[in-house]
Design a protein around this motif. Sequence first.
Motif: not given
Length: 291
Positions: A26-31, A33
Amino acid sequence: MSTPQPPMPQAAPEWQAASGPSYAGPAYTSPIPVVRTHLGHAVASEWTKIRSVRSTMWTLGVFVLLVVGIGLLAGALVANDPGEGGIGDENPLSLGFFGLLLGSMCVITLGVLTTASEYGTGMIRTTMTACPTRGRVLAAKSLVFFAVAFVVTLLSTALVALAQMGMLEGVREPTGEEWLKGTVGVSLYIALLGLLSLVIGSIVRHSAGAITIMIAAVLAPLVIAMFMFSQSLEDLREALFEYSIPNQLSVFYSTSLTESGPSGWDPLWIMLGVTAAAFAGAYALLEKRDV
């Protein structure tokens, strides 16, 4: 003797020759905001600056000391000697004029330091890096400073006015308009005067130079007019007296130093127009010049 042959190129390994990303998860999502910045963030930053530097506490502390101290001293002198020093039918709140005139120098100094000091220390580069929208930085500084100057001036003038009315006996009660002009009106004027100093500091980019310019703007018209003895300069002399900052400040207490010139709320509109014009010039220069 045979000539050595160069090595034959070999095919790249399968994992290196494959096209596209090798990670199929899955694509990386930065914690962290991601927030779209706005004027509120710049205002919060400038509020942190102005309340955390010692110059703010010193200048505002001296301002309150001058306004309250001289105001109470003037009230005490009149109360103890009502005969010759009485104010008669004049506005009782006018005794706060003297302390406020001297205290305005502190507001001018703080206004200049709010912008010019960052150019002197080089902090302005960090400020503009954090907020590349230069107009937003100038607007945030102006909003924060104006709010601080207005609130502090309003509290000081209101305290002096209430204390003087308690000390003085046999004087007439100020009207509602006199209360409004002697507290809110004069506080708006002082805050605009400080805001003009802030804008001049942004234009000049030098603390001592900007403070000198503003003090000259306050005192020079009266000093120059005092030495205009020629009859041909009478009109210019009257204009310098009428539109000098001390005279405009006295209008809020109904004790104008001249018989003509600004009256009512005119000084506030004059200062507002001058400050707006200076702000437009500062914004244009800020967008054009290097930091």
